[in-house]
Design an enzyme around this catalytic site. Sequence first.
Site, PDB file in Angstrom:
ATOM      1  N   SER A 139       0.838  -1.195   0.000  1.00 35.06           N
ATOM      2  CA  SER A 139       0.000   0.000   0.000  1.00 35.06           C
ATOM      3  C   SER A 139       0.868   1.238   0.000  1.00 35.06           C
ATOM      4  O   SER A 139       2.037   1.205   0.384  1.00 35.06           O
ATOM      5  CB  SER A 139      -0.908   0.019   1.231  1.00 35.06           C
ATOM      6  OG  SER A 139      -0.133   0.241   2.411  1.00 35.06           O
ATOM      7  N   ASP A 140       0.287   2.346  -0.429  1.00 35.27           N
ATOM      8  CA  ASP A 140       0.933   3.625  -0.174  1.00 35.27           C
ATOM      9  C   ASP A 140       0.796   3.921   1.319  1.00 35.27           C
ATOM     10  O   ASP A 140      -0.025   3.323   2.015  1.00 35.27           O
ATOM     11  CB  ASP A 140       0.295   4.723  -1.015  1.00 35.27           C
ATOM     12  CG  ASP A 140       1.262   5.858  -1.315  1.00 35.27           C
ATOM     13  OD1 ASP A 140       2.220   6.047  -0.543  1.00 35.27           O
ATOM     14  OD2 ASP A 140       1.052   6.566  -2.325  1.00 35.27           O
ATOM     15  N   TRP A 141       1.588   4.847   1.803  1.00 33.25           N
ATOM     16  CA  TRP A 141       1.623   5.158   3.229  1.00 33.25           C
ATOM     17  C   TRP A 141       0.328   5.884   3.633  1.00 33.25           C
ATOM     18  O   TRP A 141       0.107   7.032   3.266  1.00 33.25           O
ATOM     19  CB  TRP A 141       2.840   6.014   3.533  1.00 33.25           C
ATOM     20  CG  TRP A 141       4.114   5.256   3.772  1.00 33.25           C
ATOM     21  CD1 TRP A 141       4.918   5.378   4.865  1.00 33.25           C
ATOM     22  CD2 TRP A 141       4.743   4.273   2.947  1.00 33.25           C
ATOM     23  NE1 TRP A 141       6.012   4.519   4.761  1.00 33.25           N
ATOM     24  CE2 TRP A 141       5.922   3.830   3.604  1.00 33.25           C
ATOM     25  CE3 TRP A 141       4.413   3.688   1.718  1.00 33.25           C
ATOM     26  CZ2 TRP A 141       6.776   2.864   3.063  1.00 33.25           C
ATOM     27  CZ3 TRP A 141       5.256   2.724   1.177  1.00 33.25           C
ATOM     28  CH2 TRP A 141       6.414   2.321   1.850  1.00 33.25           C
ATOM     29  N   GLY A 142      -0.542   5.157   4.347  1.00 32.62           N
ATOM     30  CA  GLY A 142      -1.838   5.709   4.719  1.00 32.62           C
ATOM     31  C   GLY A 142      -2.969   5.284   3.804  1.00 32.62           C
ATOM     32  O   GLY A 142      -4.073   5.828   3.900  1.00 32.62           O
ATOM     33  N   ALA A 143      -2.726   4.303   2.938  1.00 28.85           N
ATOM     34  CA  ALA A 143      -3.738   3.903   1.957  1.00 28.85           C
ATOM     35  C   ALA A 143      -4.427   2.586   2.297  1.00 28.85           C
ATOM     36  O   ALA A 143      -5.210   2.071   1.498  1.00 28.85           O
ATOM     37  CB  ALA A 143      -3.112   3.801   0.562  1.00 28.85           C
TER      38      ALA A 143
END
Length: 758
Positions: free
Chosen positions: A284-288
Amino acid sequence: MRIRSPLLAAALAAAFPLFAISGAHAAATPPEPAQKPWLDRTLSPDQRAQLAVKAMTQEEKLRWVMSWFGNDFGKGKKIPEALVQSAGYVPGTPRLGLPALFETDAGLGVASQAGPNVRERTSLPSGLATASTWDPKVAYAGGAMIGSEARASGFNVMLAGGVNLMREPRNGRNFEYAGEDPLLAGSMVGNAIKGIESNNIISTLKHYALNDQETGRNELDARIDKAAFRMSDLLAMQLAFEQSDAGSVMCSYNRVNGPYACEHDYLLNGVLKRDWGFKGFVMSDWGATHSTVAAANNGLDQQSGHEFDKSPYFGGALLEAVKTGAVSQARLDDMVTRILRTMFAKGVVDNPVKEGGAIDVAKNGAVSRATAEEGMVLLKNDNRVLPLAKTVRTIAVIGGHADAGVLAGGGSSLVYPVGGNAVKGLLPASWPGPVMYHNSSPLRAIGAQAPDAKVVFDDGTDPARAARVAAQADVALVFATQWVGEALDATSLALPERQDELIAQVAGSNARTVVVLENGGPVAMPWLAKVPAVLEAWYPGSSGGEAIANVLFGNVNPSGHLPSVRAAAPASTPGRRSEAARDAVRRRLHGRGGGRLQMVRPEGPQAAVRLWPRPVLHQLLVFGSLQPNEGWPPARALQGDQYRQRRRQGRAAGVRGAAGHEVGSAEAPGRLGQGRAAAGRIEGGRGDGGTAPARDVRRSLAHLAHRQGQGQGDAGRGCRRGPRRQRDRRPAGSDARRARPRPGRPLIRPPILHQEPT
């Protein structure tokens, strides 16, 4: 495994509350095995990964599927094992000889998180600059260079490979990507990834998918027809994957047609893993990450930077989900197997990284300079103002902090330059800043090119004063800048800080005015008719000043081509309605604490064209544009020229499309005009998914002349079912009638052949 760090033990206990790591528990961990067959290099990566997973405990497996941020975050402190001010860290399994993953941003070089101990490294020019070379060899060389610096810095994962198409010209991250064309973007980014991974490290391919604006990126629901999706953004991703075999794919923040991209069964399980045969892992992207069960079951393999999410979803919650059967044990094993298989396949296990490796700054700076030189685009050159003669007597250099350095984009991709920021004190000083200038002064480089000339600098803050300085010079060079970054879209396409007024006044006082643009994407040029020459330099990287001077004085041919459409008309601004909608969503999201923004995406390749108001379509500098560049030596990018020629020719028979230009079809000719291009299975009169081997997809790079009233070509399209090819005999009046182009609106969707799974 015994946890030596108390902070790491505390972090693991917080993330895995169902099995807090204690001394007694650590003692129960199986001892190091006498034999480690997964370290046998003669076995395939799949075999090695399967053997390693079988030897793991459940706790060891779970540690692989969640990463930590490599810097202090909020009230939390980074765990000591992570490299200082880095993007991420995944603990390894030393008992089994499996190293940890050390992750760094991003696609332009080795970036650092903010703090007192930043890494000073070499920065490539922007992704748009690399794309403008149209030369895959240049992209590969740049990727190999930044990958070598990542390895020397102790990193074995590089969060690079941005291939989001330019649909919104004000997107603050356009400079990280490779333009609007799927084939160009996919080919260039794919080769950059291949170069990075040649260093026995892993690169991502990102952001999957339709993460094409920063405004409301966590709330955005990008709506797009599946057929159009397959022939635009997904096609770019597929091309990049096929040419690179990227080890990891990073899913994006936004929703796509409803579900979040990081828990999207169609995108992750259907398209990526099934249709494309992707064997790597999805991070995932950071915070996704937004869930445990849905994310795991729908294809997410690793939660990244869990501190950015509402919860460590792939920690104790995932263990509980496996125990209850909400997520199967086989799925957890698959998640870990994919991560380890990638580590074996890319050489991460067999070639462990070590911090403190040697970096040849001069050699790497030359790679960055060569990329910048090949990527500069000559937008205008009336009366052959360029190249400048080295016998010129007086040169006025105006604006853009050209006395100090060259501009860089902001956000996670920011590479801190060797020697520090050349222009200190600019705002914003914090995320997505600081505003950074690389220590490569165009003024200094211009002086070196013309040692007998009088070179005068004016900072451009007073247009009237700058005009007086320009009036006394033989030639005036105006450096115009536009700073954008991650989480910060441009509010308009106008140059900030009265720079349009500056250029107009300087041009009025000196007929030999040259504008050099340092920008993150398309900008409006209301002064274009007043200046004889414009050079697009993008964000030119660590050696950008020298590269600009080499082009201005004719040492290097400005052979770059535009990777996207841009305005040539005064005050042309695309999508005015979308800007109002974005303002409304800002108020709604920030005023009421949440919401969802739905954005319908224009269909097909080169969709950015459709954002422009119809009356200015004929005033655009179209994709692939460059001006005649007589007076320079022959271009060095011969590979790029051959690549362009192949693109123009297509792979097989060509058909006549928009404005009468040739559009190469794939192996069997179709017809362009009315009707949508098929995308796999045809159900109910419209394309609906299916697979598309991107090697069978070829479009021309014909420079589309977007003029009202021009012909649209013939109607129809080609499709392929299994091993047989046949033309869709759709009855007139169904979907074909709905897709008929309106007067004055060229149809730019090419026929694309797709293979239906048997």
